[in-house]
Design a protein around this motif. Structure first.
Motif, mmCIF file in Angstrom:
data_model
loop_
_atom_site.group_PDB
_atom_site.id
_atom_site.type_symbol
_atom_site.label_atom_id
_atom_site.label_comp_id
_atom_site.label_asym_id
_atom_site.label_seq_id
_atom_site.Cartn_x
_atom_site.Cartn_y
_atom_site.Cartn_z
ATOM 1 N N TRP A 7 0.828 -1.214 0.000
ATOM 2 C CA TRP A 7 0.000 0.000 0.000
ATOM 3 C C TRP A 7 0.863 1.265 0.000
ATOM 4 O O TRP A 7 0.338 2.379 0.084
ATOM 5 C CB TRP A 7 -0.917 0.055 1.234
ATOM 6 C CG TRP A 7 -1.926 -1.035 1.350
ATOM 7 C CD1 TRP A 7 -2.025 -2.153 0.573
ATOM 8 C CD2 TRP A 7 -2.986 -1.131 2.310
ATOM 9 N NE1 TRP A 7 -3.073 -2.940 0.998
ATOM 10 C CE2 TRP A 7 -3.686 -2.334 2.071
ATOM 11 C CE3 TRP A 7 -3.414 -0.327 3.354
ATOM 12 C CZ2 TRP A 7 -4.780 -2.747 2.825
ATOM 13 C CZ3 TRP A 7 -4.505 -0.736 4.111
ATOM 14 C CH2 TRP A 7 -5.182 -1.934 3.845
ATOM 15 N N LEU A 8 2.178 1.101 -0.048
ATOM 16 C CA LEU A 8 3.063 2.256 0.124
ATOM 17 C C LEU A 8 2.896 3.314 -0.970
ATOM 18 O O LEU A 8 3.074 4.501 -0.720
ATOM 19 C CB LEU A 8 4.532 1.802 0.149
ATOM 20 C CG LEU A 8 5.019 1.156 1.445
ATOM 21 C CD1 LEU A 8 6.431 0.615 1.261
ATOM 22 C CD2 LEU A 8 4.983 2.152 2.610
ATOM 23 N N HIS A 9 2.580 2.872 -2.192
ATOM 24 C CA HIS A 9 2.434 3.843 -3.290
ATOM 25 C C HIS A 9 1.272 4.800 -3.022
ATOM 26 O O HIS A 9 1.287 5.935 -3.471
ATOM 27 C CB HIS A 9 2.231 3.105 -4.624
ATOM 28 C CG HIS A 9 1.079 2.156 -4.603
ATOM 29 N ND1 HIS A 9 1.104 0.976 -3.918
ATOM 30 C CD2 HIS A 9 -0.143 2.238 -5.164
ATOM 31 C CE1 HIS A 9 -0.048 0.362 -4.063
ATOM 32 N NE2 HIS A 9 -0.828 1.107 -4.813
ATOM 33 N N GLU A 10 0.290 4.331 -2.248
ATOM 34 C CA GLU A 10 -0.854 5.196 -1.940
ATOM 35 C C GLU A 10 -0.428 6.283 -0.956
ATOM 36 O O GLU A 10 -0.771 7.447 -1.093
ATOM 37 C CB GLU A 10 -2.000 4.366 -1.361
ATOM 38 C CG GLU A 10 -2.523 3.337 -2.353
ATOM 39 C CD GLU A 10 -3.557 2.406 -1.733
ATOM 40 O OE1 GLU A 10 -4.603 2.875 -1.289
ATOM 41 O OE2 GLU A 10 -3.281 1.186 -1.693
ATOM 42 N N SER A 11 0.350 5.856 0.024
ATOM 43 C CA SER A 11 0.852 6.815 0.995
ATOM 44 C C SER A 11 1.808 7.799 0.318
ATOM 45 O O SER A 11 1.785 9.002 0.600
ATOM 46 C CB SER A 11 1.536 6.023 2.106
ATOM 47 O OG SER A 11 2.390 6.810 2.827
ATOM 48 N N ALA A 12 2.634 7.305 -0.618
ATOM 49 C CA ALA A 12 3.601 8.170 -1.308
ATOM 50 C C ALA A 12 2.888 9.218 -2.165
ATOM 51 O O ALA A 12 3.353 10.345 -2.285
ATOM 52 C CB ALA A 12 4.526 7.314 -2.175
#
Ligand code: FAD
Ligand code: NAD
Length: 406
Positions: free
Chosen positions: A47-52
């Motif tokens: 899910w990191l791309h969403e946070s980025a």
């Protein structure tokens, strides 16, 4: 042996699930289990791309480790692993040293920069919660600065993503949805913003189903993503990137470069003297290292060859989760004195990629292609299934994704 010491390094998909499974399999009087991780939380790398991009707050992505481990059965140490010493059965941490009888290495991935000049210094990468939060803030700062300069600088509004594999595509999908919000917030016309995805291969998502790739391109281009394929990123400067296409060098002025063109295993594994292949430990079928009967490797640090193709399985959370089940079962067997270990058999459950929270593509069960709402639904079900596996209904209800038709 007294109660054996089981030490698990890394609380990612592989390490944390191994620990959670072990705490169920073993009684307190049977073994001491220690989990070591640099943060006191687990984050869902998927899910990191969403946070980025700023479309999902990082607190949705991370789970406090104390919420999923049983402190009566597992000792948690928050520290950074520096090196592993398999000949002497100990691990050196930043602040301590820990001895083990059985070790599980689950230290995950790092960005692979392939020695490209300037990447290390000038590009961001989606690696963990800290780096993702930094990308989000950096992008927002560029938008905020734009009207604060007398001479307008269009490179503040140009975002270049290097690599259009799964990470690059999922990230530009989120960006495509985030940029209109930023434009509104900072009084910027959407047409002034450029999202560029540079891909070295002749197509985005090389190797994936061509029909779905075309669907993804259309979906993203309609939301303003500009793709440049057959374009190898060659250099990353402070205020531009240089790429090669058709034998010529081109330069794009940009203040925001995000490198999403590949990952490698945590370098600690290679530096600790394990025999490696492409930086990973080519594990035996029972997930142990070739040399050490008491050391297991799980997740992105492990290399497993897909026998029919002779190529390594790609490093995915899906694999790490499946491997963790075998690793935990095998550590349990060794502790119980059973030398007959289970063999890891990967199961391909399909691949689904998001294109922002409102579109997705995927290939599931026996090559069935899905896109649009069906793929969005499937992606969220995959995410939710993991939460259920890790922490039961409570964790699912707390962290799950239920906005199925966003
Ligand atoms: P990780 O999940 O990387 O965990 C490693 C853990 O070790 C972390 O907790 C880290 O903090 C800790 N750690 C690292 N170094 C140290 C140290 N020195 N000392 C102490 N602790 C340390 N795969 C899929 O299957 N599906 C997807 O949809 C998908 N989406 C992705 C999206 C993005 C943006 C990215 C970047 C990857 C995605 N992947 C996906 C791949 C997937 O995230 C990885 O394969 C997976 O995270 C690997 O799990 P792991 O347990 O090996 O390591
Ligand atoms: P990747 O290696 O899969 O893709 C990297 C991309 O960058 C490739 O398309 C490659 O051609 C390109 N590239 C490499 N060097 C380049 C250069 N110099 N210039 C331009 N392009 C260049 O890496 P990833 O996308 O970070 O994925 C890592 C792993 O995580 C993979 O196993 C992937 O399957 C997995 N993942 C899965 C999902 C999902 O299932 N939804 C999402 C994200 C990541």
């Amino acid at each position: 042996m007294d109660r054996p010491n089981i030490v698990v390094l890394g609380a990612g998909y592989g390490g944390l699930l191994t620990t959670v499974k072990l705490q169920k399999l073993l009684g307190r009087n049977q073994a001491k289990i220690t989990l070591i991780n640099n943060n006191d939380y687990h984050y869902q790398s998927t899910w990191l791309h969403e946070s980025a991009a700023g479309t999902l707050h990082h607190d949705r992505i991370r789970i406090p480790i104390k919420d999923v481990i049983n402190p009566h059965k597992v000792k948690f140490i928050q520290d950074t692993v520096v090196s592993i010493h398999p000949e002497d059965n100990y691990v050196k941490l930043m602040n301590d040293e820990v001895k083990y009888d059985y070790l599980v290495i689950g230290l995950g991935f790092e960005k692979a920069t392939f020695g490209i000049p300037g990447l290390e210094e000038n590009a961001y990468a989606i690696g963990d919660v800290n780096s993702s939060r930094l990308i989000r803030d950096h992008i927002e700062y560029q938008f905020a600065m734009y009207h604060n300069e007398v001479e307008k600088n269009p490179s503040r509004l140009t975002i270049v993503v290097g690599g259009a594999g799964f990470t690059g595509i999922e990230f530009v999908g989120e960006l495509a949805n985030r940029v209109p919000e930023l434009c509104q917030e900072y009084d910027i016309d959407r047409s002034q913003v450029e999202i560029v995805a540079l891909e070295g291969a002749s197509t985005i998502m090389p190797g994936f189903d061509p029909e779905l790739v075309e669907y993804a391109m259309n979906s993203l281009e309609a939301r303003g993503v500009h793709f440049i394929t057959d374009a190898l990123l060659k250099e990353c400067k402070t205020e531009s990137v240089v790429y090669e296409k058709d034998g010529k060098l081109h330069e794009i002025p940009t203040m925001t470069k995000v490198w999403a063109a590949g990952v490698r295993a945590n370098t600690i594994v290679e530096k600790s003297g394990f025999t490696t292949n492409r930086g990973k430990v080519e594990v035996r079928k029972d997930m142990r290292t070739p040399e050490y009967d008491n050391v297991f490797v799980v997740g992105d640090c492990a290399l497993i060859i897909d026998e029919p193709t002779g190529r390594p399985f790609p490093p995915t959370a899906q694999m790490a989760i499946q491997e963790a089940v075998t690793v935990a079962a095998n550590v349990n067997r060794l502790v119980q004195g059973n030398e007959h270990l289970a063999l890891f058999v990967p199961q391909n459950l399909g691949t689904v990629a998001s294109l922002g929270n409102n579109d997705a593509i995927g290939v599931i069960f026996n090559n069935r292609k899905i896109f649009g709402w069906k793929a969005i639904l499937m992606k969220k079900m995959i995410d939710n299934r993991y939460l259920l596996k890790l922490g039961g209904l409570g964790l699912l209800l707390k962290k799950g994704k239920f906005n199925f038709f966003a």
